[in-house]
Motif scaffolding. Sequence first.
Motif, PDB file in Angstrom:
ATOM      1  N   VAL A   1      44.786  37.401  51.592  1.00 34.23           N
ATOM      2  CA  VAL A   1      45.073  38.762  51.158  1.00 34.23           C
ATOM      3  C   VAL A   1      46.174  39.409  52.005  1.00 34.23           C
ATOM      4  N   THR A   2      47.033  40.199  51.344  1.00 36.13           N
ATOM      5  CA  THR A   2      48.070  40.951  52.052  1.00 36.13           C
ATOM      6  C   THR A   2      47.779  42.455  52.031  1.00 36.13           C
ATOM      7  N   ASP A   3      47.161  42.924  50.937  1.00 34.06           N
ATOM      8  CA  ASP A   3      46.829  44.346  50.805  1.00 34.06           C
ATOM      9  C   ASP A   3      45.409  44.474  50.253  1.00 34.06           C
ATOM     10  N   PRO A   4      44.400  44.595  51.137  1.00 30.60           N
ATOM     11  CA  PRO A   4      43.008  44.602  50.694  1.00 30.60           C
ATOM     12  C   PRO A   4      42.610  45.820  49.866  1.00 30.60           C
ATOM     13  N   SER A   5      43.387  46.889  49.895  1.00 30.55           N
ATOM     14  CA  SER A   5      43.035  48.098  49.150  1.00 30.55           C
ATOM     15  C   SER A   5      43.894  48.288  47.894  1.00 30.55           C
ATOM     16  N   ARG A   6      44.612  47.267  47.518  1.00 31.25           N
ATOM     17  CA  ARG A   6      45.559  47.388  46.420  1.00 31.25           C
ATOM     18  C   ARG A   6      44.876  47.578  45.064  1.00 31.25           C
ATOM     19  N   PHE A   7      43.754  46.916  44.856  1.00 24.13           N
ATOM     20  CA  PHE A   7      43.053  46.988  43.572  1.00 24.13           C
ATOM     21  C   PHE A   7      41.726  47.720  43.757  1.00 24.13           C
ATOM     22  N   PRO A   8      41.661  49.025  43.427  1.00 21.73           N
ATOM     23  CA  PRO A   8      40.402  49.764  43.571  1.00 21.73           C
ATOM     24  C   PRO A   8      39.440  49.430  42.425  1.00 21.73           C
ATOM     25  N   LEU A   9      38.446  48.601  42.687  1.00 16.95           N
ATOM     26  CA  LEU A   9      37.475  48.210  41.676  1.00 16.95           C
ATOM     27  C   LEU A   9      36.286  49.168  41.704  1.00 16.95           C
ATOM     28  N   PRO A  10      35.575  49.316  40.602  1.00 12.91           N
ATOM     29  CA  PRO A  10      34.487  50.304  40.535  1.00 12.91           C
ATOM     30  C   PRO A  10      33.304  49.944  41.410  1.00 12.91           C
ATOM     31  N   ARG A  11      32.604  50.977  41.844  1.00 16.51           N
ATOM     32  CA  ARG A  11      31.345  50.800  42.569  1.00 16.51           C
ATOM     33  C   ARG A  11      30.226  50.767  41.530  1.00 16.51           C
ATOM     34  N   MET A  12      29.508  49.647  41.470  1.00 16.71           N
ATOM     35  CA  MET A  12      28.489  49.465  40.445  1.00 16.71           C
ATOM     36  C   MET A  12      27.253  50.317  40.722  1.00 16.71           C
ATOM     37  N   LEU A  13      26.663  50.864  39.650  1.00 14.90           N
ATOM     38  CA  LEU A  13      25.436  51.659  39.729  1.00 14.90           C
ATOM     39  C   LEU A  13      25.557  52.756  40.791  1.00 14.90           C
ATOM     40  N   ALA A  14      26.680  53.442  40.778  1.00 19.61           N
ATOM     41  CA  ALA A  14      26.976  54.416  41.836  1.00 19.61           C
ATOM     42  C   ALA A  14      25.929  55.517  41.954  1.00 19.61           C
ATOM     43  N   HIS A  15      25.309  55.902  40.848  1.00 23.33           N
ATOM     44  CA  HIS A  15      24.354  57.006  40.882  1.00 23.33           C
ATOM     45  C   HIS A  15      22.905  56.543  40.772  1.00 23.33           C
ATOM     46  N   ASP A  16      22.708  55.241  40.810  1.00 20.92           N
ATOM     47  CA  ASP A  16      21.363  54.672  40.698  1.00 20.92           C
ATOM     48  C   ASP A  16      20.766  54.514  42.093  1.00 20.92           C
ATOM     49  N   LYS A  17      19.538  54.970  42.269  1.00 19.68           N
ATOM     50  CA  LYS A  17      18.914  54.959  43.593  1.00 19.68           C
ATOM     51  C   LYS A  17      17.911  53.822  43.771  1.00 19.68           C
TER      52      LYS A  17
END
Length: 378
Positions: A210-226
């Motif tokens: 990897v050269t740029d680890p923040s280049r592709f912002p992928l979604p956070r799964m189940l973000a509102h699920d507790k």
Amino acid sequence: MGMALSHTHPGAQEAQPVTVLGLESSCDDSAAAILRLNPDGSTQVLAERVVNQNSDHAPFGGVVPEIAARSHAERMDHLAREVMEEAGLGFDALDAIAATAGPGLIGGVMAALMTAKGLALGSGKPLIAVNHLEGHALSPRLVEPLPFPWLLLLVSGGHTQLLSVDGVGQMTRLGSTIDDAAGEAFDKSAKVLGLGFPGGPALEKLAAKVTDPSRFPLPRMLAHDKSCNFSFAGLKTAVKRSFDALESPDDTDKADLAAAAQSAIAAHLAERTGRALDMYAEQNPQGRVLVAAGGVAANRAVRDTLVKEAEARGFRTLFPPLKYCTDNAAMIALAGAERLRLGITDDLTVPARARWPLDYGAASDDPLLGSGKKGPKA
């Protein structure tokens, strides 16, 4: 929940070593092993063999059930003979024959189970039908005589679950995937990037560039699920969309996207595992051990995030050696030996099962992946 045709016999074999031949064929690895379980809980793997089918399935980008079943059927009896010869043992030295009876690809499962039935019938030795997932759950005891209980993250190509392992046949589900397994997310992401099969190790290798680890912002799964449940279907879709949006992707593009996918999978596993650690610690203040088993547990990024979550809560993290993280027969022999030591055996009529949840009650009451005539999936 054990097999309906299992039998418990009084007089568990705790005062003497137990030697078991184990057979495994639930997916695309054919395996056989002979294991000795000592009275103090220590183990000796006297012989083991694993034959993979990667070259058979690589042209298709994934496991083809019919090809896998045929390959297992051609190999199982030979592998059993090879480990017997390597260990220098005859059937008179065995206490039982154990085989995976599910869950898995039903054609593959039948290969090991039918071979074990034939050997048990011919030798007069007891047959033990093993839940493949219980093999993974008990696999840390291949490394050390780990006392119950512990928290297990079972994470592979077919399964992603969090379980409290309280004893042989005593597992409580804390969380499970509601769609795809983590290993499938690795493999499908690798397929999108054109990395071939098996995809997980190839994606990890590419992500290291990897050269740029923040280049592709992928979604956070189940973000509102507790809950402690997992979801990876959306991530697979996001990886494909990110790749398709690239006009002419080069090796740098692929490495950055591979790293993003790996990081997202590891972060999701760590977040849900951390939540389960908190829940588990309330009920088990003494059993502060996190075990991660299954093929995805071999991934370094996944391991590092899990260790951080565990250490922050005073838990020790235990990873079985790589050869015991992936499918193998030593863990099946161990599960068989543990059951035999408790006096549990099975009839020769015991069936192969495509579905066989470890916590059958939770899977039946709350089937996160659905249910049907064959029973709950999770």
